[in-house]
Design a protein around this motif. Structure first.
Motif, PDB file in Angstrom:
ATOM      1  N   ARG A 183      81.496  31.573  77.819  1.00  0.00           N
ATOM      2  CA  ARG A 183      79.931  31.177  77.599  1.00  0.00           C
ATOM      3  C   ARG A 183      79.939  30.883  79.111  1.00  0.00           C
ATOM      4  N   LYS A 184      80.638  29.896  79.632  1.00  0.00           N
ATOM      5  CA  LYS A 184      80.542  28.991  80.487  1.00  0.00           C
ATOM      6  C   LYS A 184      79.967  29.477  81.984  1.00  0.00           C
ATOM      7  N   GLN A 185      80.280  31.322  82.299  1.00  0.00           N
ATOM      8  CA  GLN A 185      79.752  32.428  83.039  1.00  0.00           C
ATOM      9  C   GLN A 185      78.425  32.599  82.679  1.00  0.00           C
ATOM     10  N   LEU A 186      78.661  32.965  80.833  1.00  0.00           N
ATOM     11  CA  LEU A 186      77.483  33.444  80.828  1.00  0.00           C
ATOM     12  C   LEU A 186      76.127  31.750  80.808  1.00  0.00           C
ATOM     13  N   SER A 187      76.477  31.097  80.927  1.00  0.00           N
ATOM     14  CA  SER A 187      75.166  29.993  80.975  1.00  0.00           C
ATOM     15  C   SER A 187      75.261  29.742  82.100  1.00  0.00           C
ATOM     16  N   ARG A 188      76.045  29.790  83.422  1.00  0.00           N
ATOM     17  CA  ARG A 188      75.945  30.209  85.180  1.00  0.00           C
ATOM     18  C   ARG A 188      75.010  31.288  85.003  1.00  0.00           C
ATOM     19  N   LEU A 189      75.563  32.209  84.308  1.00  0.00           N
ATOM     20  CA  LEU A 189      74.160  33.422  85.612  1.00  0.00           C
ATOM     21  C   LEU A 189      73.105  33.392  84.760  1.00  0.00           C
ATOM     22  N   GLY A 190      72.373  32.369  84.152  1.00  0.00           N
ATOM     23  CA  GLY A 190      71.286  32.116  83.187  1.00  0.00           C
ATOM     24  C   GLY A 190      71.110  32.753  82.295  1.00  0.00           C
ATOM     25  N   LEU A 191      71.702  33.327  80.889  1.00  0.00           N
ATOM     26  CA  LEU A 191      71.378  34.098  79.918  1.00  0.00           C
ATOM     27  C   LEU A 191      71.118  32.395  79.166  1.00  0.00           C
ATOM     28  N   PHE A 192      71.203  31.069  79.431  1.00  0.00           N
ATOM     29  CA  PHE A 192      71.183  30.266  78.266  1.00  0.00           C
ATOM     30  C   PHE A 192      69.595  29.386  79.040  1.00  0.00           C
ATOM     31  N   ASP A 193      69.550  30.106  80.075  1.00  0.00           N
ATOM     32  CA  ASP A 193      67.979  29.472  80.343  1.00  0.00           C
ATOM     33  C   ASP A 193      66.936  30.335  81.482  1.00  0.00           C
ATOM     34  N   ALA A 194      67.310  31.242  81.297  1.00  0.00           N
ATOM     35  CA  ALA A 194      66.542  31.910  82.189  1.00  0.00           C
ATOM     36  C   ALA A 194      65.119  32.472  81.148  1.00  0.00           C
ATOM     37  N   LYS A 195      64.276  32.713  81.937  1.00  0.00           N
ATOM     38  CA  LYS A 195      63.233  32.985  81.003  1.00  0.00           C
ATOM     39  C   LYS A 195      62.890  34.844  81.644  1.00  0.00           C
ATOM     40  N   VAL A 196      63.115  35.693  80.927  1.00  0.00           N
ATOM     41  CA  VAL A 196      63.758  37.424  81.327  1.00  0.00           C
ATOM     42  C   VAL A 196      62.414  38.504  80.636  1.00  0.00           C
ATOM     43  N   PRO A 197      61.941  39.348  81.409  1.00  0.00           N
ATOM     44  CA  PRO A 197      61.627  40.015  79.810  1.00  0.00           C
ATOM     45  C   PRO A 197      61.854  40.989  79.900  1.00  0.00           C
ATOM     46  N   ARG A 198      61.221  41.583  78.859  1.00  0.00           N
ATOM     47  CA  ARG A 198      61.745  42.455  77.875  1.00  0.00           C
ATOM     48  C   ARG A 198      61.458  43.551  78.130  1.00  0.00           C
ATOM     49  N   TYR A 199      61.464  43.673  79.312  1.00  0.00           N
ATOM     50  CA  TYR A 199      60.915  45.338  80.272  1.00  0.00           C
ATOM     51  C   TYR A 199      60.558  46.129  79.071  1.00  0.00           C
ATOM     52  N   THR A 200      58.976  46.468  78.820  1.00  0.00           N
ATOM     53  CA  THR A 200      59.350  47.163  77.920  1.00  0.00           C
ATOM     54  C   THR A 200      58.133  48.203  78.880  1.00  0.00           C
ATOM     55  N   SER A 201      57.813  47.403  80.225  1.00  0.00           N
ATOM     56  CA  SER A 201      57.217  48.478  80.889  1.00  0.00           C
ATOM     57  C   SER A 201      57.904  47.795  82.654  1.00  0.00           C
ATOM     58  N   TYR A 202      57.489  48.940  83.983  1.00  0.00           N
ATOM     59  CA  TYR A 202      58.185  48.025  84.693  1.00  0.00           C
ATOM     60  C   TYR A 202      56.548  48.677  86.417  1.00  0.00           C
ATOM     61  N   PRO A 203      56.057  47.850  86.435  1.00  0.00           N
ATOM     62  CA  PRO A 203      56.576  45.806  86.486  1.00  0.00           C
ATOM     63  C   PRO A 203      55.349  45.849  85.434  1.00  0.00           C
TER      64      PRO A 203
END
Ligand SMILES: C[S@@+](CC[C@H](N)C(=O)[O-])C[C@H]1O[C@@H](n2cnc3c(N)ncnc32)[C@H](O)[C@@H]1O
Ligand code: SF4
Length: 451
Positions: free
Chosen positions: A4-24
């Motif tokens: 969980r620590k690693q997931l957190s460090r890699l941004g899982l718990f705080d990042a704001k990321v798109p759901r990528y239903t399109s790109y851009p």
């Protein structure tokens, strides 16, 4: 083993990321795409080809507090009737530009709540769509159904019009959760809607549920999934509740201290995921489940799963035309979005022109990156050979991109001669890994939390 620590460090718990239903993603659209571009892209559809059609109905009888969709409340049918008239005119415009012999591979009505239309309005839309383009063989006609807002007469019209996939909104069956998110919906109401859908021979049933809701616990999501499984749905979307009260003001009604923590969200998702797996459902992409004989599961097995604005799909059409306020269309040339405000949309169509207000014409390496991101979101892997063949990218350039991504994710990814692969334990990070292939300004890319 990823912690969980690693997931957190890699941004899982705080990042704001798109759901990528399109790109851009949609925040990168600009006014560079005009109604004229939209018309010429429609005219470029090959004669006798297939397209998918999306009709947006941005009205609801009641506004659920949790809902982040673009929709407006209405107590009367007046505004809806006038909106449908505009939609019918927009369909006439489409017909005038669509080349001969084009058929529909998919028709989807979404919202909002398309089932608040009266039976007469539904019939008018069905008839007009048939005038624009007939269904292709094996076409799918799906409708988003709010179980609180449906009856036998309306289902009769939809079934007679060819609806063969019904998508019901459930969210959660727990009464305390329903009261907190402003969406009362008795279990019996949902069960009755399911029975009415089945009685009409509608081939397929989809359901939406949410994890990460206020007061949701492992026990509560277990009960919700078990109740849902008793309906034997063909597909389930298990969306992470996106709490964005600064955008969706209704969500201010939801006490943020009742929301699960990010680690609890991960646990809720995992609890539901295991229940679906035990029941024999295939896991589709990051948030869907399907019975093994469902089109999505088959598409996933055969490497044909795709992603568009409606989420995961087995539709192979290159063109998706979205009509109605705020709808987005996709063409091989780029994206075109209608004016979001109903007033601006209506004004344009009443003047006899399309209501395109924004969009994006593909350029540079957009198509390559769009496909890489789609592959990750659908299959958790990027197949180098396909990209080399279809986009002329060199193996060395791909390797360099993969290595950069792997460095960012502390070597969790697998890179081979075949391409890049996200191992199961790193899959909660999929949207973040996809984002590492996004070349646009990331601060603008999305707004929903990572899990
Ligand atoms: C546009 S709504 C239409 C459904 C239909 N009106 C109903 O209420 O049953 C489609 C789905 O979006 C999802 N949704 C809405 N707001 C959301 C949010 N804040 N976070 C995650 N999913 C959300 C819900 O699961 C909902 O069923
Ligand atoms: S969940 Fe459905 S009924 Fe509720 S506000 Fe959103 S679109 Fe309308």
């Amino acid at each position: 083993m990823i912690t969980r620590k690693q997931l957190s460090r890699l941004g899982l718990f705080d990042a704001k990321v798109p759901r990528y239903t399109s790109y851009p993603t949609a925040p990168h659209f600009s006014n560079a795409v005009s109604p004229g571009d939209f018309a010429s892209w429609i005219e470029a559809v090959p004669e006798g080809g297939t397209v998918s059609l999306y009709l947006h109905v941005p009205f609801c009888r009641r506004l659920c507090w949790f809902c982040a969709c673009r929709t407006q409340g209405t107590a009367t049918l007046g505004p809806v009737e006038s909106y449908v008239q505009t939609l019918l005119s927009e369909l006439d415009l489409l017909k005038a530009h669509l080349p001969r012999g084009v058929k529909l591979s998919r028709l989807h009505w979404g919202g909002g709540t398309p089932t608040l239309l009266s039976p007469g309005l539904m019939r008018a839309l069905i008839d007009k769509v048939a005038e624009v383009a007939p269904f292709a063989e094996h076409a799918e006609f799906s409708v988003e159904i709010d179980p609180n807002e449906i009856d036998g007469e309306r289902l009769d019209v939809l079934a007679a019009g060819g609806m063969n996939r019904a998508s019901i909104g459930v969210q959660d069956f727990d009464e305390q959760i329903q009261a907190t998110i402003g969406r009362p919906q008795g279990y019996d109401v949902t069960r009755r809607a399911v029975e009415m859908i089945r009685e009409r021979g509608v081939a397929s049933l989809n359901a939406d549920i949410l994890y990460g809701l206020p007061h949701q616990t492992r026990a509560k999501i277990t009960e919700t999934v078990q109740k849902l499984l008793s309906f034997a749905p063909d597909r389930v979307a298990l969306y992470g509740y996106a709490h964005v009260p600064w955008m969706a003001k209704r969500q201010q009604m939801i006490p943020s201290d009742a929301l699960p923590t990010p680690a609890e969200r991960l646990d809720l998702f995992d609890t539901a995921r295991r229940l679906f797996a035990w029941d024999g459902y295939a896991e589709i992409g990051i948030d869907h489940f399907a019975t093994p004989d469902d089109g999505l599961a088959i598409a996933q097995k055969t490497g044909k799963l795709r992603r568009n604005f409606q989420g995961y799909t087995d539709d192979t059409s290159e063109v998706l035309i979205g009509l109605g306020a705020s709808s987005i269309s996709k063409f091989p040339q780029g994206y075109a979005q209608n004016a979001p405000a109903t007033s601006a949309y209506t004004a344009a169509v009443r003047e006899g022109r399309f209501a395109t207000s924004r969009g994006h014409a593909f350029g540079g390496d957009d198509r390559l990156r769009a496909r890489m991101i789609e592959m990750l979101m659908c299959d958790f892997r990027i197949r180098s050979e396909e990209l080399e063949q279809d986009y002329g990218v060199s193996p060395a350039a791909l390797k360099a991109m993969f290595s950069r991504a792997n460095e960012q994710f502390e070597g969790l990814l697998e890179i081979t001669e075949d391409g890049l692969f996200i191992p199961p334990e790193a899959r909660p990070l999929t949207r973040m890994i996809a984002r590492s292939f996004d070349a646009y300004d990331l601060s603008k890319a999305g707004h929903s939390s990572a899990i």
